[in-house]
Write a protein that holds these residues in place. Structure first.
Motif, short mmCIF file in Angstrom:
data_model
loop_
_atom_site.label_atom_id
_atom_site.label_comp_id
_atom_site.label_asym_id
_atom_site.label_seq_id
_atom_site.Cartn_x
_atom_site.Cartn_y
_atom_site.Cartn_z
N LEU A 1 4.87 16.87 0.28
CA LEU A 1 3.52 17.13 0.82
C LEU A 1 2.58 15.97 0.55
CD1 LEU A 1 3.06 20.89 -0.17
CD2 LEU A 1 3.59 19.96 2.09
N PHE A 2 2.55 15.48 -0.69
CA PHE A 2 1.62 14.41 -1.05
C PHE A 2 1.96 13.11 -0.33
CE2 PHE A 2 0.66 16.42 -5.46
CZ PHE A 2 -0.08 17.40 -4.83
N THR A 3 3.24 12.78 -0.29
CA THR A 3 3.64 11.52 0.33
C THR A 3 3.39 11.54 1.83
OG1 THR A 3 5.36 11.23 -1.35
CG2 THR A 3 5.53 9.88 0.63
N TYR A 4 3.74 12.65 2.46
CA TYR A 4 3.51 12.75 3.90
C TYR A 4 2.01 12.69 4.21
CZ TYR A 4 3.58 14.53 8.66
OH TYR A 4 3.40 14.67 10.02
N ALA A 5 1.20 13.36 3.39
CA ALA A 5 -0.24 13.34 3.61
C ALA A 5 -0.80 11.93 3.45
CB ALA A 5 -0.93 14.29 2.63
N SER A 6 -0.31 11.19 2.46
CA SER A 6 -0.80 9.83 2.26
C SER A 6 -0.42 8.93 3.44
CB SER A 6 -0.26 9.25 0.95
OG SER A 6 1.13 9.02 1.03
N ARG A 7 0.79 9.12 3.97
CA ARG A 7 1.21 8.31 5.11
C ARG A 7 0.43 8.68 6.37
NH1 ARG A 7 6.00 5.42 4.84
NH2 ARG A 7 6.68 5.19 2.68
N GLU A 8 0.10 9.95 6.53
CA GLU A 8 -0.73 10.34 7.66
C GLU A 8 -2.12 9.72 7.55
OE1 GLU A 8 -0.36 12.48 10.67
OE2 GLU A 8 1.45 11.38 10.15
N THR A 9 -2.62 9.64 6.33
CA THR A 9 -3.92 9.00 6.12
C THR A 9 -3.87 7.53 6.51
OG1 THR A 9 -4.44 10.53 4.31
CG2 THR A 9 -5.70 8.48 4.42
N VAL A 10 -2.81 6.85 6.08
CA VAL A 10 -2.65 5.43 6.44
C VAL A 10 -2.50 5.29 7.95
CG1 VAL A 10 -1.14 3.43 6.24
CG2 VAL A 10 -1.68 4.79 4.22
N ARG A 11 -1.72 6.20 8.56
CA ARG A 11 -1.53 6.16 10.01
C ARG A 11 -2.88 6.30 10.74
NH1 ARG A 11 2.84 7.63 13.39
NH2 ARG A 11 4.02 8.39 11.60
N ASP A 12 -3.71 7.22 10.26
CA ASP A 12 -5.01 7.44 10.90
C ASP A 12 -5.91 6.21 10.75
OD1 ASP A 12 -6.97 9.34 12.16
OD2 ASP A 12 -8.04 8.94 10.29
N VAL A 13 -5.86 5.60 9.57
CA VAL A 13 -6.66 4.39 9.35
C VAL A 13 -6.21 3.27 10.29
CG1 VAL A 13 -7.17 2.55 7.70
CG2 VAL A 13 -7.24 4.94 6.97
N LEU A 14 -4.88 3.13 10.45
CA LEU A 14 -4.37 2.09 11.35
C LEU A 14 -4.80 2.35 12.78
CD1 LEU A 14 -0.74 1.54 10.02
CD2 LEU A 14 -2.69 0.00 9.83
N THR B 1 0.83 -1.21 0.00
CA THR B 1 0.00 0.00 0.00
C THR B 1 0.86 1.25 0.00
OG1 THR B 1 -1.76 -1.15 1.20
CG2 THR B 1 -1.81 1.25 1.22
N PHE B 2 1.90 1.26 0.83
CA PHE B 2 2.81 2.41 0.87
C PHE B 2 3.51 2.60 -0.47
CE2 PHE B 2 3.26 2.22 5.72
CZ PHE B 2 2.50 3.36 5.89
N VAL B 3 3.99 1.51 -1.06
CA VAL B 3 4.72 1.60 -2.33
C VAL B 3 3.81 2.18 -3.42
CG1 VAL B 3 5.80 0.27 -4.18
CG2 VAL B 3 6.37 -0.22 -1.79
N VAL B 4 2.60 1.64 -3.52
CA VAL B 4 1.67 2.13 -4.55
C VAL B 4 1.32 3.60 -4.30
CG1 VAL B 4 -0.65 1.86 -5.50
CG2 VAL B 4 0.73 -0.16 -5.02
N ALA B 5 1.05 3.94 -3.04
CA ALA B 5 0.70 5.33 -2.72
C ALA B 5 1.86 6.27 -3.02
CB ALA B 5 0.29 5.44 -1.25
N ASP B 6 3.07 5.85 -2.71
CA ASP B 6 4.24 6.70 -2.98
C ASP B 6 4.47 6.86 -4.48
OD1 ASP B 6 4.59 6.87 -0.27
OD2 ASP B 6 6.17 5.36 -0.17
N PHE B 7 4.28 5.78 -5.23
CA PHE B 7 4.44 5.84 -6.68
C PHE B 7 3.42 6.81 -7.29
CE2 PHE B 7 3.54 4.35 -10.99
CZ PHE B 7 4.82 4.26 -11.53
N LEU B 8 2.16 6.67 -6.88
CA LEU B 8 1.12 7.55 -7.42
C LEU B 8 1.33 9.00 -6.98
CD1 LEU B 8 -2.04 5.28 -6.93
CD2 LEU B 8 -0.77 5.72 -9.04
#
Length: 264
Positions: A135-148, A12-19
């Protein structure tokens, strides 16, 4: 189950970072050439040329994040850790992108393609890409962190922990883990040789499940993922059995105090 979950999380992280890198590179082009925020000294290059470069840059960013260790999952990782990891990884990915495009352009493109400006990327695009990608990568990781966090609070995906030792050290371990429920640990109980005397009282409502000799059976029955060893140093002989259990069962074992524990 847990290993499959961790692999899925890494994917999930790899795909999110790529996108995120793809979107950041495309948006950097739009801001540079289509908004008028930065003056143009010459006509804007075709957008499709930048789109051809974007996947190459995105792959380099993912590779840079891998080198930076961003795909090695570690519970207790803070927002500051994530931000600086993403920042350094993005800097490295951008540098690799600059060097990679220059290398291919210099040594592998025909003179005709060079004359047409293939693989030429504006310096402003690189700068904008770096900022946007962070900005985008950090935001996506924060989203994943919140979901977890939401999943862990709901009891989904928790790591089941048992503490070996119910003395002061074991109770300190329990206190730390219970105070940090957002890290995704669930204490099942304790094991200690005092259980042989019929003592079933643990600590803070957590049961004393058995003796140290019962640990293999308890780990199997309770589906334990991690063992925290909080025994006095004079009981080091008993720790050897836990080492063997760790080797056989593939479970993580942490000796307290250890750097792993201190990260809690």
């Amino acid at each position: 189950m847990l290993r499959r979950y961790n692999r899925l999380l890494v994917v999930t992280f790899v795909v999110a970072d790529f996108l995120s890198a793809l979107v950041a590179f495309a948006l950097a082009y739009v801001i540079r050439f289509n908004t008028g925020l930065v003056g143009l000294a010459q006509p804007a290059p075709p957008f499709d040329r930048y789109l051809l470069i974007a996947p190459f840059v995105a792959v380099l960013v993912v590779a840079a994040f891998q080198l930076q260790g961003l795909y090695r999952l570690r519970r207790g990782r803070t927002r500051v850790d994530d931000f600086f990891g993403v920042l350094v990884g993005s800097l490295l990915g951008t540098l690799l992108g600059v060097l990679g495009t220059l290398y291919i352009q210099t040594y592998h493109l025909s003179d005709e393609l060079k004359a047409q400006g293939y693989l030429e990327v504006s310096r402003w695009v690189w700068v904008l890409f770096l900022v946007l990608n962070v900005l985008f990568t950090y935001a996506s990781r924060e989203t994943v962190r919140d979901v977890l966090r939401r999943r862990w609070r709901a009891g989904v995906g928790l790591k089941r922990v048992i503490v070996a030792g119910v003395g002061d050290l074991g109770r300190m371990v329990a206190d730390r883990i219970l105070e940090h429920a957002e890290l995704g640990f669930q204490i099942v109980g304790f094991v200690d040789d005092r259980a042989a005397a019929g003592d079933a009282i643990g600590y803070r409502g957590l049961p004393l499940l058995g003796t140290l000799a019962d640990l293999p059976q308890i780990c199997a029955q309770e589906k334990i993922d991690e063992i925290y060893v909080a025994l006095p140093i004079e009981e080091h002989v008993k720790m050897l059995g836990i080492v063997e259990l760790r080797a056989r069962g593939g479970r993580e074992a942490h000796w307290v105090p250890t750097p792993v524990f201190l990260t809690l």
